[in-house]
Design an enzyme around this catalytic site. Structure first.
Site, PDB file in Angstrom:
ATOM      1  N   TYR A   1      -3.599  -0.061   9.959  1.00  0.00           N
ATOM      2  CA  TYR A   1      -3.427  -0.451   8.551  1.00  0.00           C
ATOM      3  C   TYR A   1      -2.012  -0.135   8.089  1.00  0.00           C
ATOM      4  O   TYR A   1      -1.350  -0.971   7.465  1.00  0.00           O
ATOM      5  CB  TYR A   1      -4.452   0.299   7.714  1.00  0.00           C
ATOM      6  CG  TYR A   1      -4.483  -0.025   6.250  1.00  0.00           C
ATOM      7  CD1 TYR A   1      -3.827   0.791   5.335  1.00  0.00           C
ATOM      8  CD2 TYR A   1      -5.198  -1.119   5.772  1.00  0.00           C
ATOM      9  CE1 TYR A   1      -3.874   0.514   3.973  1.00  0.00           C
ATOM     10  CE2 TYR A   1      -5.253  -1.385   4.405  1.00  0.00           C
ATOM     11  CZ  TYR A   1      -4.588  -0.565   3.519  1.00  0.00           C
ATOM     12  OH  TYR A   1      -4.624  -0.832   2.161  1.00  0.00           O
TER      13      TYR A   1
ATOM     14  N   SER B   1       0.833  -1.206   0.000  1.00  0.00           N
ATOM     15  CA  SER B   1       0.000   0.000   0.000  1.00  0.00           C
ATOM     16  C   SER B   1       0.865   1.252   0.000  1.00  0.00           C
ATOM     17  O   SER B   1       2.064   1.184   0.319  1.00  0.00           O
ATOM     18  CB  SER B   1      -0.871  -0.011   1.268  1.00  0.00           C
ATOM     19  OG  SER B   1      -1.400   1.277   1.546  1.00  0.00           O
TER      20      SER B   1
END
Ligand code: NAP
Ligand code: GCO
Length: 263
Positions: A157, A144
């Protein structure tokens, strides 16, 4: 000529009933791979099977929670029996909880770490022994922007995706000697259900502030599409990338290179 073909390969893409995983698995099928995928609920697996069939793809779906080691071991054994050794593993399944860190419960934190980091560990641990026996394999971890950058409300996250970048490098380090290449793909901001809340129209019909922010932070000046990840994924799944290991390939439209458009 270097081959981008996946003919004769068995691929497993986790969380691939829709979204990024579905697009990657579909591209793998087009490149010749046998497609297996898992999702956490039967109705999602059924939805995925129907979507693959609509594209003319014969896929094999399994209900499996990537955080449950016994479920994962049983699924991998069943796939090996039904289709052969998993040659290509894509750790795609993931969740996000957007909560300010000081308001986030330890339980919510653990849930995100469990799916986004422990799940790839469990899946990779289950697949690597047979890859070694077979003479090699490919593992692709879906990282990510948050593997490199932080932002408000995504502490768990970001920690998970940062850890996933280092798990990628460690699998490379520990298993590269067995002809296993483990790399990451770091998508930018992609239009999927996971980012839908960030693109919702406001009550007055205006665009979501985050939507406008990301468009300004992306040199391409737009959100990206799942299909734009598929070429890099096929490359990392194919023999064309046999000398690429421990690398995270950012497919972000240039976000990480760009300070952002002057307001
Ligand atoms: P998504 O639309 O939320 O799809 C994620 C899939 O994973 C869903 O099918 C989900 O099932 C499944 N899943 C969740 N927990 C699972 C578990 N424990 N076991 C098995 N499957 C599970 O996400 P996406 O946008 O396609 O993203 C896919 C991956 O790319 C994620 O790892 C995400 O972090 C990463 N990523 C996304 C973006 C983006 O902009 N969209 C950018 C960078 C990275 P449910 O529907 O039941 O939750
Ligand atoms: C967010 C988004 C991002 C994307 C992706 C960016 O809330 O900032 O959900 O985290 O999902 O990970 O690469």
């Amino acid at each position: 000529m270097v081959s981008f073909s996946l003919e004769g390969k068995v691929a497993m893409v986790t969380g691939a009933s829709y979204g990024i995983g579905f697009a990657i698995a579909s591209a793998f099928a087009e490149a010749g791979a046998t497609i297996t995928f898992c999702d956490i609920k039967q109705e999602l697996v059924d939805k995925g099977l129907a979507a693959y069939a609509e594209k003319g793809i014969t896929a094999y779906g399994y209900v499996c929670n990537v955080c449950d080691e016994e479920q994962v071991k049983a699924m991998v054994a069943q796939i090996e029996e039904e289709h052969g050794v998993i040659d290509i593993l894509v750790n795609n399944a993931g969740i996000i909880k957007r909560i300010p860190m000081t308001e986030m419960s330890a339980e919510a934190w653990r849930q995100v770490i469990d799916v986004d980091l422990t799940g790839p560990f469990i899946m990779s641990k289950a697949c690597i022994p047979s890859m070694i026996t077979k003479g090699g394999g490919k593992i692709i971890n879906i990282c990510s922007m948050m593997s490199e950058l932080g932002r408000e409300t995504v502490s768990a996250y970001a920690a998970a995706k940062g850890g996933l970048k280092m798990l990628t490098r460690n699998i490379c380090s520990e298993y590269g000697q067995y002809n296993i290449q483990c790399n990451g793909i770091g998508p930018g901001y992609i239009e999927t259900p996971q980012t839908a809340p960030l693109r919702e129209r406001q009550a007055d019909g205006s665009r979501h502030p985050f939507d406008q922010f990301i468009v300004g932070r992306t040199p391409a000046g737009r959100w990206l599409q799942t299909e734009e990840l598929t070429g890099p994924a096929v490359f990392l799944a194919s023999e064309a990338s046999n000398a690429v290991n421990g690398h995270v390939l950012y497919v972000d439209g240039g976000i990480l290179a760009y300070i952002g458009k002057q307001p």
